[in-house]
Design an enzyme around this catalytic site. Sequence first.
Site, PDB file in Angstrom:
ATOM      1  N   THR A  40       0.544  -0.940  -0.092  1.00  0.00           N
ATOM      2  CA  THR A  40      -0.226   0.089  -0.144  1.00  0.00           C
ATOM      3  C   THR A  40       0.859   1.392  -0.013  1.00  0.00           C
ATOM      4  O   THR A  40       0.344   1.901  -0.195  1.00  0.00           O
ATOM      5  CB  THR A  40      -1.270   0.292   1.525  1.00  0.00           C
ATOM      6  N   ASP A  41       2.595   1.116   0.340  1.00  0.00           N
ATOM      7  CA  ASP A  41       2.718   2.330   0.589  1.00  0.00           C
ATOM      8  C   ASP A  41       3.530   2.842  -0.945  1.00  0.00           C
ATOM      9  O   ASP A  41       3.315   4.543  -0.556  1.00  0.00           O
ATOM     10  CB  ASP A  41       4.533   1.967   1.019  1.00  0.00           C
ATOM     11  N   GLY A 125      17.426 -10.688   3.147  1.00  0.00           N
ATOM     12  CA  GLY A 125      16.846 -12.132   2.060  1.00  0.00           C
ATOM     13  C   GLY A 125      15.043 -12.186   3.235  1.00  0.00           C
ATOM     14  O   GLY A 125      14.810 -13.285   1.768  1.00  0.00           O
ATOM     15  N   ALA A 126      14.990 -12.342   4.080  1.00  0.00           N
ATOM     16  CA  ALA A 126      13.734 -12.846   4.488  1.00  0.00           C
ATOM     17  C   ALA A 126      12.983 -11.881   4.814  1.00  0.00           C
ATOM     18  O   ALA A 126      11.414 -11.950   5.691  1.00  0.00           O
ATOM     19  CB  ALA A 126      13.956 -13.164   6.026  1.00  0.00           C
ATOM     20  N   GLY A 127      12.395 -10.736   3.992  1.00  0.00           N
ATOM     21  CA  GLY A 127      11.130  -9.746   3.994  1.00  0.00           C
ATOM     22  C   GLY A 127      11.444  -9.216   5.460  1.00  0.00           C
ATOM     23  O   GLY A 127      10.072  -8.696   5.779  1.00  0.00           O
ATOM     24  N   SER A 129      13.394  -6.292   6.393  1.00  0.00           N
ATOM     25  CA  SER A 129      13.887  -4.974   5.978  1.00  0.00           C
ATOM     26  C   SER A 129      15.180  -4.952   6.374  1.00  0.00           C
ATOM     27  O   SER A 129      15.967  -4.021   6.970  1.00  0.00           O
ATOM     28  CB  SER A 129      13.062  -3.758   6.646  1.00  0.00           C
ATOM     29  N   SER A 130      16.342  -5.959   6.923  1.00  0.00           N
ATOM     30  CA  SER A 130      17.253  -5.510   6.502  1.00  0.00           C
ATOM     31  C   SER A 130      18.403  -4.146   6.200  1.00  0.00           C
ATOM     32  O   SER A 130      18.911  -3.914   5.892  1.00  0.00           O
ATOM     33  CB  SER A 130      18.847  -6.846   6.450  1.00  0.00           C
ATOM     34  N   ASP A 175       9.775   0.691   4.764  1.00  0.00           N
ATOM     35  CA  ASP A 175      10.837  -0.327   5.862  1.00  0.00           C
ATOM     36  C   ASP A 175      11.099   1.093   6.562  1.00  0.00           C
ATOM     37  O   ASP A 175      11.657   1.341   7.243  1.00  0.00           O
ATOM     38  CB  ASP A 175      11.292  -0.727   4.959  1.00  0.00           C
ATOM     39  N   TYR A 227       8.039  -7.485  -7.749  1.00  0.00           N
ATOM     40  CA  TYR A 227       7.844  -5.987  -7.370  1.00  0.00           C
ATOM     41  C   TYR A 227       7.941  -5.019  -7.603  1.00  0.00           C
ATOM     42  O   TYR A 227       6.808  -4.108  -7.948  1.00  0.00           O
ATOM     43  CB  TYR A 227       9.013  -6.162  -6.019  1.00  0.00           C
TER      44      TYR A 227
HETATM   45  C1  GLA Z   1       8.986  -4.150   0.340  1.00  0.00           C
HETATM   46  C2  GLA Z   1       9.466  -3.192   0.042  1.00  0.00           C
HETATM   47  C3  GLA Z   1       8.252  -1.588   1.041  1.00  0.00           C
HETATM   48  C4  GLA Z   1       6.948  -2.556   1.205  1.00  0.00           C
HETATM   49  C5  GLA Z   1       6.460  -3.466   1.170  1.00  0.00           C
HETATM   50  C6  GLA Z   1       5.275  -4.488   0.850  1.00  0.00           C
HETATM   51  O1  GLA Z   1       9.076  -4.466   1.333  1.00  0.00           O
HETATM   52  O2  GLA Z   1      10.367  -1.617   0.600  1.00  0.00           O
HETATM   53  O3  GLA Z   1       8.652  -0.013   0.135  1.00  0.00           O
HETATM   54  O4  GLA Z   1       6.006  -1.677  -0.627  1.00  0.00           O
HETATM   55  O5  GLA Z   1       7.715  -4.399   0.233  1.00  0.00           O
HETATM   56  O6  GLA Z   1       4.053  -3.815   1.743  1.00  0.00           O
END
Ligand code: GLA
Length: 384
Positions: A40-41, A125-127, A129-130, A175, A227
Amino acid sequence: MNDDATAADRARAAFSERFAGEPEGVWAAPGRVNVIGEHTDYNDGYVLPIALPHTTRAAVGRRTDGRIALASLQGDREIVELAVDELVPGRPGGWAGYPAGVVEGLRDRLSGGVSVLVDTDVPVGAGLSSSAALTCSVALALRDLVAPELSRTDLVELARRSENDFVGAPTGILDQSASLLCTAGHALFLDTREQRTEQVPLDLAARGLELLVVDTGTSHTHADGGYGDRRRECEEAAARLGVPALRDIADVDRLVGLEDDVLLRRARHIVTENARVLEVVRILRGDADPRAIGPVLTEGHASLRDDFQISTDELDACVDAALAAGAHGARMVGGGFGGSAVVLVDRDRAGTVADAVRDEFGRRGFPAPRTFDVIPSAGARRLV
Ligand code: GLA
């Protein structure tokens, strides 16, 4: 999950060993897990992340020779070094591009150069936000050293530009905002269009609950592929609907004008996901039992799986196994195509649920996942 003092000592000692001098300080910035509000961001919408207890630490010291030197305690012992003048998008590449992009954003103030040593316990790499933990720790350090007038919101932009323009990953501000603006014991409700924030209390332990993160071990990168495609599809859907961003649509009935099935699905995810963020915030703000957010999280997963189409077999298996074992809700988190899921579970069932996920992974022939519980933790800060 080091305690701050130990982590600062380790980074300081490693800096001295690699660069033969003392750093001017050590800063830390956390990874994040998003409670709800995925993709959504960059559609001007709403998000609700928490900061992880896991952080990246940056020991930083200015130089006088006009060079930037970057070292990491993860990976090999190589020091990436070049002249500040030589920084251009893509150079350096790899992990060093993230901090280099932040330095590049402040190059006018850093003509003397800078040395940075980073150390992290945020799973890469785990989603989780490293990459934001890395850029935000360096951004906060450089703010304190050379750009004191910058606000935390300015740093969100600085860190985002590093990722978008220097590394080439077309992310939004979820993030970086989480890493810089979250506070302990709260989820951060962020309206990405208005840049309005609200700290929403989230004391799960007091209600006998836990947030379990399951890292499936399947890796992803946002600098290529899916993405960027999703982002373009959302922009195309908004353009066809005649609105500046999908945020401007609150009612799925307005999507009937979209004839393209793919665009319709993408848009439907964004519209319903924004509504889910508002619903979760409404529940958490009130006195209701936070277990009530569970089904909303699970709906979010179904939407990411079926409409946004960014889940994986591992993530779906995790969600299904967790729910079957008694979790209140579960969903994949982050950009998708791998990474982690988050599970809302009663504390006294967390072990059973984690075991059930592990068993299911074993049955399906997936590598064993890593699980850990998280509490809403502090945002970026100076350690010493
Ligand atoms: C990644 C991106 C974020 C966001 C998410 C999905 O983490 O860095 O900006 O778009 O995916 O919510």
